[in-house]
Design a protein around this motif. Sequence first.
Motif, PDB file in Angstrom:
ATOM      1  N   UNK A  32      -9.222  15.709  -2.503  1.00  0.00           N
ATOM      2  CA  UNK A  32      -8.415  14.870  -3.395  1.00  0.00           C
ATOM      3  C   UNK A  32      -6.932  15.000  -3.043  1.00  0.00           C
ATOM      4  N   UNK A  33      -6.470  16.201  -2.818  1.00  0.00           N
ATOM      5  CA  UNK A  33      -5.068  16.423  -2.464  1.00  0.00           C
ATOM      6  C   UNK A  33      -4.733  15.751  -1.121  1.00  0.00           C
ATOM      7  N   UNK A  34      -5.649  15.838  -0.151  1.00  0.00           N
ATOM      8  CA  UNK A  34      -5.420  15.185   1.153  1.00  0.00           C
ATOM      9  C   UNK A  34      -5.364  13.668   1.007  1.00  0.00           C
ATOM     10  N   UNK A  35      -6.228  13.104   0.178  1.00  0.00           N
ATOM     11  CA  UNK A  35      -6.210  11.640   0.006  1.00  0.00           C
ATOM     12  C   UNK A  35      -4.925  11.194  -0.695  1.00  0.00           C
ATOM     13  N   UNK A  36      -4.480  11.977  -1.679  1.00  0.00           N
ATOM     14  CA  UNK A  36      -3.215  11.656  -2.363  1.00  0.00           C
ATOM     15  C   UNK A  36      -2.068  11.744  -1.369  1.00  0.00           C
ATOM     16  N   UNK A  37      -2.103  12.771  -0.543  1.00  0.00           N
ATOM     17  CA  UNK A  37      -1.047  12.942   0.464  1.00  0.00           C
ATOM     18  C   UNK A  37      -1.058  11.804   1.476  1.00  0.00           C
ATOM     19  N   UNK A  38      -2.247  11.422   1.970  1.00  0.00           N
ATOM     20  CA  UNK A  38      -2.352  10.303   2.919  1.00  0.00           C
ATOM     21  C   UNK A  38      -1.870   9.000   2.286  1.00  0.00           C
ATOM     22  N   UNK A  39      -2.243   8.784   1.046  1.00  0.00           N
ATOM     23  CA  UNK A  39      -1.820   7.565   0.353  1.00  0.00           C
ATOM     24  C   UNK A  39      -0.293   7.524   0.218  1.00  0.00           C
ATOM     25  N   UNK A  44       4.882   5.416   2.100  1.00  0.00           N
ATOM     26  CA  UNK A  44       6.203   5.672   2.686  1.00  0.00           C
ATOM     27  C   UNK A  44       6.356   4.939   4.023  1.00  0.00           C
ATOM     28  N   UNK A  45       5.323   4.943   4.829  1.00  0.00           N
ATOM     29  CA  UNK A  45       5.365   4.230   6.118  1.00  0.00           C
ATOM     30  C   UNK A  45       5.602   2.732   5.903  1.00  0.00           C
ATOM     31  N   UNK A  46       4.940   2.183   4.911  1.00  0.00           N
ATOM     32  CA  UNK A  46       5.104   0.755   4.616  1.00  0.00           C
ATOM     33  C   UNK A  46       6.535   0.472   4.166  1.00  0.00           C
ATOM     34  N   UNK A  47       7.068   1.317   3.255  1.00  0.00           N
ATOM     35  CA  UNK A  47       8.452   1.131   2.801  1.00  0.00           C
ATOM     36  C   UNK A  47       9.434   1.235   3.968  1.00  0.00           C
ATOM     37  N   UNK A  48       9.250   2.258   4.796  1.00  0.00           N
ATOM     38  CA  UNK A  48      10.149   2.446   5.943  1.00  0.00           C
ATOM     39  C   UNK A  48      10.036   1.271   6.915  1.00  0.00           C
ATOM     40  N   UNK A  49       8.823   0.767   7.125  1.00  0.00           N
ATOM     41  CA  UNK A  49       8.637  -0.393   7.997  1.00  0.00           C
ATOM     42  C   UNK A  49       9.377  -1.613   7.455  1.00  0.00           C
ATOM     43  N   UNK A  50       9.296  -1.813   6.142  1.00  0.00           N
ATOM     44  CA  UNK A  50      10.016  -2.925   5.517  1.00  0.00           C
ATOM     45  C   UNK A  50      11.527  -2.762   5.672  1.00  0.00           C
ATOM     46  N   UNK A  51      11.988  -1.537   5.469  1.00  0.00           N
ATOM     47  CA  UNK A  51      13.428  -1.284   5.607  1.00  0.00           C
ATOM     48  C   UNK A  51      13.880  -1.557   7.037  1.00  0.00           C
ATOM     49  N   UNK A  52      13.084  -1.107   8.006  1.00  0.00           N
ATOM     50  CA  UNK A  52      13.444  -1.341   9.413  1.00  0.00           C
ATOM     51  C   UNK A  52      13.409  -2.830   9.757  1.00  0.00           C
ATOM     52  N   UNK A  53      12.431  -3.554   9.226  1.00  0.00           N
ATOM     53  CA  UNK A  53      12.345  -4.997   9.468  1.00  0.00           C
ATOM     54  C   UNK A  53      13.566  -5.715   8.889  1.00  0.00           C
ATOM     55  N   UNK A  54      13.949  -5.346   7.679  1.00  0.00           N
ATOM     56  CA  UNK A  54      15.114  -5.971   7.059  1.00  0.00           C
ATOM     57  C   UNK A  54      16.382  -5.663   7.848  1.00  0.00           C
ATOM     58  N   UNK A  55      16.517  -4.409   8.294  1.00  0.00           N
ATOM     59  CA  UNK A  55      17.697  -4.044   9.093  1.00  0.00           C
ATOM     60  C   UNK A  55      17.705  -4.810  10.409  1.00  0.00           C
TER      61      UNK A  55
END
Length: 154
Positions: A32-39, A44-55
């Motif tokens: 459960x902890x690993x799945x929460x961590x992966x999620x 975070x990867x999606x947010x960072x990807x969006x930020x990089x795309x906008x930049x």
Amino acid sequence: KTTFLKGILKVHLIKKIHGVWGGLLHKGSKTELESIRRQAFNERQIRMGDIHQQAKKKRVEEERAALQKQIDLENSERQQIEHHKENEKKNAEEDLYKNFVLSQSSKNGKEPLYNPVYSNATERLKETNKKQPGFTNNVSVDPQKIQTQDGTKP
């Protein structure tokens, strides 16, 4: 909010659920902890990807705007140069025509075709050709009375 100063890490957290926390660690099984961590990592990867795309989009737009501004500046400079060249050419042609007409009139003792009222030499030629096509006036003119466009005597 996280700050790291002089070897000390300070973490300020805002509670989502109001009340007293029972502990700072999440309790659950290892999977459960690993799945929460992966999620959380995927989010975070999606947010960072969006930020990089906008930049990246912003940078491309700024480059395009700078390029367009440079193109506009070069076009403006080119137009100014062409306008200046046209004015220089026009002035040189008029000066050449005035000098030619004055030299011809002084040689032949005839009235010059140039009239300071006309700013364009070709305009004067058209008027002269309308009056007497193929002929020039045979009236003599006193060279003391001839004036250039700006009112000075040649």
